[in-house]
Write an enzyme that holds these catalytic residues in place. Structure first.
Site, PDB file in Angstrom:
ATOM      1  N   TYR A 105     -12.922  -1.564   3.198  1.00 29.22           N
ATOM      2  CA  TYR A 105     -14.253  -1.011   2.929  1.00 29.22           C
ATOM      3  C   TYR A 105     -15.387  -2.004   3.139  1.00 29.22           C
ATOM      4  O   TYR A 105     -16.383  -1.695   3.774  1.00 29.22           O
ATOM      5  CB  TYR A 105     -14.352  -0.405   1.517  1.00 29.22           C
ATOM      6  CG  TYR A 105     -15.668   0.336   1.307  1.00 29.22           C
ATOM      7  CD1 TYR A 105     -15.839   1.612   1.818  1.00 29.22           C
ATOM      8  CD2 TYR A 105     -16.736  -0.268   0.664  1.00 29.22           C
ATOM      9  CE1 TYR A 105     -17.048   2.278   1.669  1.00 29.22           C
ATOM     10  CE2 TYR A 105     -17.956   0.378   0.515  1.00 29.22           C
ATOM     11  CZ  TYR A 105     -18.100   1.650   1.025  1.00 29.22           C
ATOM     12  OH  TYR A 105     -19.297   2.307   0.896  1.00 29.22           O
ATOM     13  N   THR A 160       0.820  -1.210   0.000  1.00 30.37           N
ATOM     14  CA  THR A 160       0.000   0.000   0.000  1.00 30.37           C
ATOM     15  C   THR A 160       0.856   1.263   0.000  1.00 30.37           C
ATOM     16  O   THR A 160       0.450   2.294  -0.552  1.00 30.37           O
ATOM     17  CB  THR A 160      -0.950   0.010   1.211  1.00 30.37           C
ATOM     18  OG1 THR A 160      -0.197  -0.258   2.396  1.00 30.37           O
ATOM     19  CG2 THR A 160      -2.021  -1.050   1.062  1.00 30.37           C
ATOM     20  N   LYS A 174       1.965  -9.530   8.677  1.00 28.66           N
ATOM     21  CA  LYS A 174       2.389  -8.158   8.935  1.00 28.66           C
ATOM     22  C   LYS A 174       1.292  -7.538   9.789  1.00 28.66           C
ATOM     23  O   LYS A 174       0.191  -7.276   9.309  1.00 28.66           O
ATOM     24  CB  LYS A 174       2.579  -7.386   7.624  1.00 28.66           C
ATOM     25  CG  LYS A 174       2.983  -5.925   7.819  1.00 28.66           C
ATOM     26  CD  LYS A 174       3.036  -5.188   6.478  1.00 28.66           C
ATOM     27  CE  LYS A 174       3.365  -3.704   6.707  1.00 28.66           C
ATOM     28  NZ  LYS A 174       3.334  -2.927   5.440  1.00 28.66           N
ATOM     29  N   TYR A 225      -1.737  -9.413   5.988  1.00 29.53           N
ATOM     30  CA  TYR A 225      -1.469  -8.032   6.399  1.00 29.53           C
ATOM     31  C   TYR A 225      -2.710  -7.481   7.081  1.00 29.53           C
ATOM     32  O   TYR A 225      -3.759  -7.314   6.451  1.00 29.53           O
ATOM     33  CB  TYR A 225      -1.087  -7.191   5.169  1.00 29.53           C
ATOM     34  CG  TYR A 225      -0.757  -5.736   5.448  1.00 29.53           C
ATOM     35  CD1 TYR A 225      -0.481  -5.262   6.729  1.00 29.53           C
ATOM     36  CD2 TYR A 225      -0.712  -4.817   4.401  1.00 29.53           C
ATOM     37  CE1 TYR A 225      -0.178  -3.937   6.958  1.00 29.53           C
ATOM     38  CE2 TYR A 225      -0.408  -3.480   4.611  1.00 29.53           C
ATOM     39  CZ  TYR A 225      -0.145  -3.047   5.896  1.00 29.53           C
ATOM     40  OH  TYR A 225       0.158  -1.719   6.111  1.00 29.53           O
ATOM     41  N   ILE A 267       8.263  -4.620   8.392  1.00 30.10           N
ATOM     42  CA  ILE A 267       8.135  -4.113   7.024  1.00 30.10           C
ATOM     43  C   ILE A 267       7.913  -2.616   7.182  1.00 30.10           C
ATOM     44  O   ILE A 267       6.849  -2.176   7.614  1.00 30.10           O
ATOM     45  CB  ILE A 267       7.007  -4.798   6.248  1.00 30.10           C
ATOM     46  CG1 ILE A 267       7.337  -6.282   6.060  1.00 30.10           C
ATOM     47  CG2 ILE A 267       6.803  -4.132   4.894  1.00 30.10           C
ATOM     48  CD1 ILE A 267       6.258  -7.097   5.361  1.00 30.10           C
ATOM     49  N   ARG A 314      -6.505   1.331   8.176  1.00 33.22           N
ATOM     50  CA  ARG A 314      -6.775   1.595   6.762  1.00 33.22           C
ATOM     51  C   ARG A 314      -7.960   0.793   6.233  1.00 33.22           C
ATOM     52  O   ARG A 314      -8.678   1.246   5.352  1.00 33.22           O
ATOM     53  CB  ARG A 314      -5.534   1.291   5.916  1.00 33.22           C
ATOM     54  CG  ARG A 314      -4.407   2.300   6.114  1.00 33.22           C
ATOM     55  CD  ARG A 314      -3.207   1.964   5.239  1.00 33.22           C
ATOM     56  NE  ARG A 314      -2.150   2.962   5.368  1.00 33.22           N
ATOM     57  CZ  ARG A 314      -2.035   4.055   4.629  1.00 33.22           C
ATOM     58  NH1 ARG A 314      -2.928   4.294   3.678  1.00 33.22           N
ATOM     59  NH2 ARG A 314      -1.046   4.903   4.812  1.00 33.22           N
TER      60      ARG A 314
END
Length: 291
Positions: free
Chosen positions: A109, A46, A164, A135, A206, A140
């Site tokens: 979303y 991202t 992650k 992840y 990361i 987000r």
């Protein structure tokens, strides 16, 4: 799995002022990061603004990155989205040449249930010829991959090798570390908490800030992994202000400002992201000059 111990960098995608991909800048960045001692790179996570790149741009960037890396470090491809069928199609069609794993963010979303998240990753795992790293980034995606779902996926699919984890929820991190199968990797997805996460058993980070400060970031992480937390503490504290400034007006705009100051690439981002304000840019430049 030792390929993913240490510092991975979620590399930014450099753009020219007109918004086109800057491949010279990307080449500069790749070489700068490898020279900075990082263990692996993540292409088009991202942080690479993958949401604003079309499929042909992504294919070209993945191929270019693998060609530039030439096996000097390990390489991960970011492939995710909120349409499971489309993600599975991309994973199945992905040219794996030069790549060691896929990193896939939980769907944003849609706000799926935990069963929906499980089935999403099940479909990816069953169609990937590469190991898969989960992840979790609720800030987000607006949905959390629970500890129970992470453990269930880790136990059910041998090619899901790690997560992650960027929830910032240490109760959840504790549960995963306690209950995970042996060898399943916990990777910090949040620069400010990498130090304490490694103390709990995480195998590295990361990183976003490592785009600009690969040597400082990777040195600190290696000290942590060697259980030399006293020595790592200074590096951790030295990075606090720079890290805060890199995220205060959104990522990756902040770290791109630092990269421009360092002469690696420009600071252009694609809408809906915008460059940081002049004030924040000035603060970032002052901080980067300290290093």
């Amino acid at each position: 799995m030792n390929k993913f111990y240490g510092t991975g960098i979620a590399i930014v995608t450099p753009f020219h002022a007109d918004g086109q991909v800057d491949y010279d800048g990307l080449k500069n960045l790749i070489n700068y990061l490898i020279d900075g001692g990082v263990e692996y790179l993540v292409s088009l996570g991202t942080t690479g603004e993958s949401a604003t790149l079309n499929s042909e741009e992504k294919k070209k960037i993945w191929a270019f990155t693998a060609d530039m890396v030439k096996g000097r470090v390990n390489l991960v491809a970011g492939i995710g989205g909120n349409n499971t069928a489309e993600v599975v199609e991309q994973v199945a069609a992905f040219d794996t040449t030069g790549y060691d794993a896929i990193l896939s963010a939980s769907p944003a979303y849609n706000k799926p249930t935990q069963e929906g998240i499980y089935q999403h990753y099940k479909a990816i795992a069953e169609n990937s010829s590469l190991p898969v790293i989960l992840y979790n980034v609720p800030g987000r995606t607006c949905s959390n991959v629970s500890a129970e779902t992470t453990i269930r996926l880790a136990r059910d699919f041998k090619n899901i090798i790690g997560i992650k984890e960027a929830s910032g929820n240490f109760d959840q991190i504790n549960q995963i570390m306690r209950d995970k199968p042996e060898g399943f990797l916990m990777i910090s997805g949040d620069d400010p908490v990498s130090f304490p996460m490694i103390a709990l058993g995480a195998v590295g980070v990361i990183s976003v800030i490592g785009n600009a400060l690969p040597r400082q970031t990777s040195d600190m992480i290696r000290l942590c992994l060697n259980n030399n937390f006293k020595a790592a503490q200074k590096g951790h504290y030295d990075l606090i202000d720079f890290t805060r400034l890199c995220f205060v007006e959104g990522s990756p705009a902040g770290v791109k400002t630092a990269l421009k100051q360092l002469g690696i690439c420009g600071d252009t981002v694609r809408l809906p992201l915008v460059q940081v304000s002049d004030y924040t840019a000035g603060q970032i430049i002052k901080e980067i000059q300290k290093f």
